[in-house]
Design a protein around this motif. Structure first.
Motif, PDB file in Angstrom:
ATOM      1  N   THR A  43      25.917 -70.252 -89.267  1.00  0.00           N
ATOM      2  CA  THR A  43      25.981 -69.436 -88.056  1.00  0.00           C
ATOM      3  C   THR A  43      24.622 -69.380 -87.367  1.00  0.00           C
ATOM      4  O   THR A  43      24.535 -69.538 -86.144  1.00  0.00           O
ATOM      5  N   VAL A  44      23.570 -69.176 -88.139  1.00  0.00           N
ATOM      6  CA  VAL A  44      22.212 -69.126 -87.568  1.00  0.00           C
ATOM      7  C   VAL A  44      21.846 -70.475 -86.954  1.00  0.00           C
ATOM      8  O   VAL A  44      21.322 -70.532 -85.833  1.00  0.00           O
ATOM      9  N   VAL A  45      22.128 -71.556 -87.663  1.00  0.00           N
ATOM     10  CA  VAL A  45      21.820 -72.899 -87.141  1.00  0.00           C
ATOM     11  C   VAL A  45      22.570 -73.145 -85.833  1.00  0.00           C
ATOM     12  O   VAL A  45      21.985 -73.611 -84.843  1.00  0.00           O
ATOM     13  N   PHE A  46      23.863 -72.805 -85.794  1.00  0.00           N
ATOM     14  CA  PHE A  46      24.661 -72.994 -84.582  1.00  0.00           C
ATOM     15  C   PHE A  46      24.081 -72.191 -83.413  1.00  0.00           C
ATOM     16  O   PHE A  46      23.930 -72.716 -82.304  1.00  0.00           O
ATOM     17  N   LEU A  73      25.930 -79.525 -86.271  1.00  0.00           N
ATOM     18  CA  LEU A  73      25.656 -79.310 -87.693  1.00  0.00           C
ATOM     19  C   LEU A  73      26.118 -77.919 -88.131  1.00  0.00           C
ATOM     20  O   LEU A  73      26.739 -77.765 -89.188  1.00  0.00           O
ATOM     21  N   GLY A  74      25.844 -76.912 -87.310  1.00  0.00           N
ATOM     22  CA  GLY A  74      26.282 -75.550 -87.627  1.00  0.00           C
ATOM     23  C   GLY A  74      27.795 -75.445 -87.678  1.00  0.00           C
ATOM     24  O   GLY A  74      28.360 -74.789 -88.564  1.00  0.00           O
ATOM     25  N   GLY A  78      29.882 -74.724 -90.976  1.00  0.00           N
ATOM     26  CA  GLY A  78      30.771 -73.559 -90.969  1.00  0.00           C
ATOM     27  C   GLY A  78      32.172 -73.919 -91.454  1.00  0.00           C
ATOM     28  O   GLY A  78      32.790 -73.165 -92.208  1.00  0.00           O
ATOM     29  N   LEU A  79      32.671 -75.079 -91.029  1.00  0.00           N
ATOM     30  CA  LEU A  79      33.976 -75.553 -91.519  1.00  0.00           C
ATOM     31  C   LEU A  79      33.938 -75.828 -93.015  1.00  0.00           C
ATOM     32  O   LEU A  79      34.880 -75.488 -93.741  1.00  0.00           O
TER      33      LEU A  79
END
Length: 183
Positions: A43-46, A73-74, A78-79
């Motif tokens: 979540t943070v990366v996204f 990538l996020g 997450g998936l």
């Protein structure tokens, strides 16, 4: 031979003591913290990629490749976290009767009447159905998690749907190989 198996299951089920609300809450908090950390990273990366792309857009500049890659990538991570959570808190809980939180709290999930692990399909259903119902009736999770407070059998509504019960784990646990969060 099946009569002997059924009789031992009935005796085992009769010895099952429902877990109290405090132990259930302890296990749920531990499991929630694990999920929060696992979902937190993607979540943070996204959102870092999203904010970076938004800043570039506000300045009239094209979105950078790095920002796009961070969002992709996020999303993929997450998936992967979702699939892992369904496996660990759904399928694996159904097969082994435990989650990391349940092991720490000294509880396990059993099928009512047999005292055995409910099975992978029931575990996945017990994990996914409350989520899907909550998407339609937003207060379902609150009702579901508070239900054991006034239920004589200390069961959630989801436990009643799937004929399961969280009980105290008085017996020896199966040996866990490797990291208990992953295995």
């Amino acid at each position: 031979m099946s009569d002997l198996g059924d009789s031992s299951n009935e005796e085992a089920a009769a010895d099952q003591k429902p877990a109290g609300y405090g132990k259930r809450v302890l296990g749920a908090i531990i499991d929630f913290l694990i999920v929060a950390v696992i979902y937190g990273v993607p979540t943070v990366v996204f959102f870092i990629g999203l904010v970076s792309a938004g800043d570039a857009s506000d300045k009239g500049e094209p979105t950078t490749t790095a920002a796009s890659m961070m969002m992709i990538l996020g999303g993929v991570a997450g998936l992967a976290a979702l699939v892992w959570a369904i496996w660990l808190f759904g399928y694996r809980q159904g097969v082994t009767s435990t989650t990391p939180g349940k092991r720490a709290a000294g509880t396990r999930l059993t099928r009512i009447g047999t005292g055995e692990a409910p099975g992978g399909g029931v575990g996945v259903g017990r994990f996914l159905v409350p989520t899907l119902v909550n998407s339609v009736i937003p207060v379902y999770w609150i009702i579901d998690y508070l239900w054991p407070l006034w239920d004589d059998d200390n069961q959630r509504v989801s436990d009643k749907m799937f004929k399961t019960q969280v009980v105290l784990d008085g017996g020896p646990t199966a040996p866990v190989r490797g990291d208990p969060i992953i295995t």
